[in-house]
Design a protein around this motif. Structure first.
Motif, short mmCIF file in Angstrom:
data_model
loop_
_atom_site.label_atom_id
_atom_site.label_comp_id
_atom_site.label_asym_id
_atom_site.label_seq_id
_atom_site.Cartn_x
_atom_site.Cartn_y
_atom_site.Cartn_z
N GLU A 32 4.11 11.56 46.20
CA GLU A 32 2.91 12.61 46.65
C GLU A 32 2.11 12.76 48.25
OE1 GLU A 32 0.34 12.20 42.98
OE2 GLU A 32 2.31 12.87 41.86
N ASN A 34 3.69 10.99 50.20
CA ASN A 34 4.56 11.92 52.16
C ASN A 34 4.72 13.76 51.79
OD1 ASN A 34 5.03 9.35 52.93
ND2 ASN A 34 7.49 9.23 51.73
N ALA A 35 4.89 14.01 50.47
CA ALA A 35 4.61 15.50 50.10
C ALA A 35 3.05 16.29 51.32
CB ALA A 35 4.46 15.82 49.12
N ALA A 36 2.67 15.86 50.65
CA ALA A 36 0.80 16.15 50.69
C ALA A 36 0.52 15.40 52.68
CB ALA A 36 -0.30 14.76 50.34
N GLY A 38 3.28 16.19 54.54
CA GLY A 38 4.62 16.90 55.16
C GLY A 38 3.77 18.48 54.99
N SER A 39 2.49 18.55 54.15
CA SER A 39 2.85 19.79 54.78
C SER A 39 1.08 19.64 55.23
CB SER A 39 1.98 20.13 52.86
OG SER A 39 0.96 19.47 52.09
N GLY A 40 0.48 19.54 55.52
CA GLY A 40 -0.73 18.60 55.82
C GLY A 40 -2.37 19.35 54.97
N ALA A 41 -1.82 18.47 54.12
CA ALA A 41 -2.76 18.67 52.84
C ALA A 41 -3.73 17.64 52.78
CB ALA A 41 -2.53 18.67 52.02
N SER A 46 3.21 8.94 57.10
CA SER A 46 3.83 9.33 56.26
C SER A 46 4.53 8.19 55.69
CB SER A 46 4.95 9.85 56.00
OG SER A 46 6.56 9.54 55.16
#
Ligand SMILES: Cc1cc2nc3c(=O)[nH]c(=O)nc-3n(C[C@H](O)[C@H](O)[C@H](O)COP(=O)(O)OP(=O)(O)OC[C@H]3O[C@@H](n4cnc5c(N)ncnc54)[C@H](O)[C@@H]3O)c2cc1C
Length: 586
Positions: A32, A34-36, A38-41, A46
């Motif tokens: 979660e 790393n995804a956040a 990655g998406s700039g959220a 990372s």
């Protein structure tokens, strides 16, 4: 000898509910995060690919898992909120709860169920199956699972920081020499090692001693649960029915009680718990369970049925005051290894899961901060304190200690504690537990002369209702390669045929539920009866030579010998990977 070193990030030792939950939760937190990023959220860096491994001594995940089990779903619901929809293997929701007091011949139903044993809304599970399912969830999430890999030693640096774990060597013969299939164990290096070995973990025990993690805490005390699965001929005991019993066959100085849980397909799950702080050295927890089944109330329930599985395992019963410090540099301790079980409720699955999740959150923060020191990892204990685990354990913190005064005062104490949030008006909460083996009394001179107690005189193993240990062990599907060094180290065998015979009548023959320990007459293979008939001594020369024989291939990994030996000279270590019971459906 050349050993391979594998660099992991986090290594979990033991694939039980605590560690599998920890590994699964950690892998998700990382994904979660790393995804956040990655998406700039979210801001920050990372964590990239984090290598998480779980090692397990059994041949498969779940193979060594033995429990009751009625599961409070609180922990699992936090880990996997839609666990039912995702197909968690649940036997049945609990539909009926009964509590009986057993006299010699009668079963008296309690009009109220003791509150800690109210199981409404809970589930009967086979923890073996549930654990295997959690293992699959971990693999789907990218966790590396290594069955047949026992953690044999922890690796330390010069300042006692834990650097990882060394797994056991394979292919060593019984003389300790390498066989053609020899493979040295691997050094799994990790930033954090998590010990979730279950009750009386062999690495946990060494770590606690080495770093003094139990300083200022009460000693841990234990019980032993002995259990069988039965196939019934009809629907006399429906899935979802839960019964607990108190009384027969335990005497009032021995902590103990029975359970009967209805599973699917007419399978009955029945077992008996004996406190491993009993006084009488002639007690045999396996025989207590067999005797329990001869009570008319139980015998009627089992009539016409067939025993299909057997197993035994210790339970950590000391509660909150007996928990060690659960962190140090590079290491955390979770689940039963740390003593999270609530003995009053006979429940530890929910808190094992939660402790694994809290460890995962602690490690996640440590990975972000790149700090794996004791100072960082100690936030694990703060998390435990703030979670629902602590109020639950606090309420029952003196539960087991109260039984040192016998069954009735123990029950009164349990009731008072429930009402007072664990305080019990200062009467029992001043009690301090002693290690269970210290409660064992020596044989009286009368018993030493061969007049052993009548405790099991009427017990016969008819192989229909009651079974001897060897027959039961067959139903635990135990397998160990016999050409390997015994994994039960008796540190001074001279004591066995001398002091132990005279003082306690060799209680290892009785407290082991798997017939591992036998006193045999020089070279011969004579079994000693369950009452342990100590040798009559009429002059030094009249005593037959006896020696200890260790049938280690019978071992069900329950850890009782390591706990209950009165001289504390039995050291349980991990055997070659894959050896041990196969608790399918238990
Ligand atoms: C007889 C009995 C009845 C119980 N009844 C209930 C109940 O009804 N409800 C309930 O909630 N709880 C019950 N419990 C308690 C519950 O089973 C435990 O609290 C729970 O299983 C603890 O989970 P854990 O992950 O800490 O340890 P475990 O479930 O014991 O798992 C530990 C794992 O680590 C492995 N392992 C150990 N050492 C090593 C090593 N050195 N290297 C590699 N692998 C290793 C073991 O093989 C095992 O697979 C019962 C327990 C027993 C024994």
């Amino acid at each position: 000898m050349e050993r391979e070193s594998l660099e992991m990030d986090v290594v979990f030792v033991g694939a039980g509910p605590a560690n599998l939950s920890g590994a699964l939760h950690l892998s998700r937190l990382i994904a979660e995060h790393n995804a956040a990023i990655g998406s700039g959220a979210a801001q920050g860096k990372s964590l990239g690919e984090v290598q998480i491994a779980v090692i397990e001594k059994g041949a498969a995940v779940g193979a060594h898992i033995l429990s009751g089990a009625v599961m409070d779903p609180r922990g699992l619901a936090e880990l996997i909120p839609d666990f039912k929809e995702q197909g968690a293997p649940l036997e049945s929701e609990v539909k009926e709860d009964f509590f009986y007091y057993l006299t010699q011949s009668r079963a008296v139903r309690s009009p109220i169920n003791p509150p800690p044993l109210n199981n409404h809304g809970y589930y009967i599970v086979s923890l073996n199956r549930l654990t295997a399912w959690l293992g699959e969830k971990c693999e789907e999430a990218g966790v590396n699972i290594f069955p047949e890999f026992p953690g044999a030693d922890l690796l330390y640096d010069e300042s006692d920081r834990v650097l990882g774990v060394r797994t056991g060597d394979k292919g060593i013969d019984k003389e300790g020499k390498p066989k053609p299939n020899f493979e040295p164990g691997v050094d799994l290096l990790a930033k954090v090692t998590v010990l979730g070995e279950g009750v009386r973990g062999s690495l946990t025990k060494k770590l606690i001693r080495r770093l003094g993690l139990d300083e200022g805490r009460e000693p841990q005390v234990y019980s032993l649960g002995v259990k069988e699965l039965w196939e019934l001929p009809d629907d006399r005991y429906p899935a979802g029915r839960v019964t607990h019993t108190l009384g027969f066959p335990s005497d009032q100085w021995t902590y103990g009680g029975g359970w009967i849980y209805g599973m699917q397909n007419r399978v009955l799950n029945i077992g008996y718990v004996t406190g491993l702080d009993y006084r009488d050295p002639l007690i045999d927890p396996h025989a207590e369970f067999q005797k329990f089944k001869t009570h008319p109330f139980i015998a009627k329930l089992l009539a016409g049925g067939k025993m299909i599985r057997y197993g035994a395992k210790a339970i950590a019963a000391g509660g909150m005051n007996a928990m060690p410090r659960m962190y140090s540099d590079g290491v955390l301790i979770v689940g039963d290894s740390a003593g999270f079980l609530n003995a009053a409720r006979l429940k530890g699955i929910h808190s094992a899961i939660k402790s694994g999740m809290l460890a995962a959150e602690t490690i996640f923060e440590a990975l972000l901060a790149e700090d794996y020191s004791s100072a960082k990892l100690q936030t694990f204990e703060a998390r435990v304190k703030e979670s629902w685990i602590t109020p639950e354990l606090r309420r029952y913190r003196n539960f087991h200690a109260g039984f040192r005064h016998g069954r009735w005062l123990g029950m009164a104490n349990a009731g008072l504690q429930y009402l007072t949030g664990g305080r019990a008006w200062g009467i029992f909460d001043r009690d301090h537990q002693e290690p269970g083996h210290e409660a064992m009394e020596k044989l009286s001179p009368h018993e030493r002369n061969g007049n052993v107690a009548a405790r099991y005189r009427d017990l016969r193993f008819d192989k229909k209702l009651t079974f001897d240990k060897v027959t039961d062990v067959y139903h635990a599907a135990v397998g160990h390669d016999e050409d390997q060094p015994a994994h039960l180290h008796v540190l001074d065998t001279n004591i066995c045929a001398t002091r132990c015979t005279e003082e306690y009548g060799n209680p290892c023959q009785r407290f082991c539920p798997a017939a591992v320990y036998e006193m045999v007459e020089s070279g011969s293979q004579v079994s000693v009866p369950i009452d342990g008939n100590p040798t009559v001594r009429e002059g030094a020369n009249a005593r037959p030579r006896r020696q200890l024989q260790i049938n280690f291939s019978n071992c069900v990994h329950c850890k009782t010998c390591d706990i209950m030996d009165p001289y504390q000279i039995i050291n349980w270590v991990t055997p070659e990977g894959g050896g041990g019971p196969d608790y399918v459906g238990m």
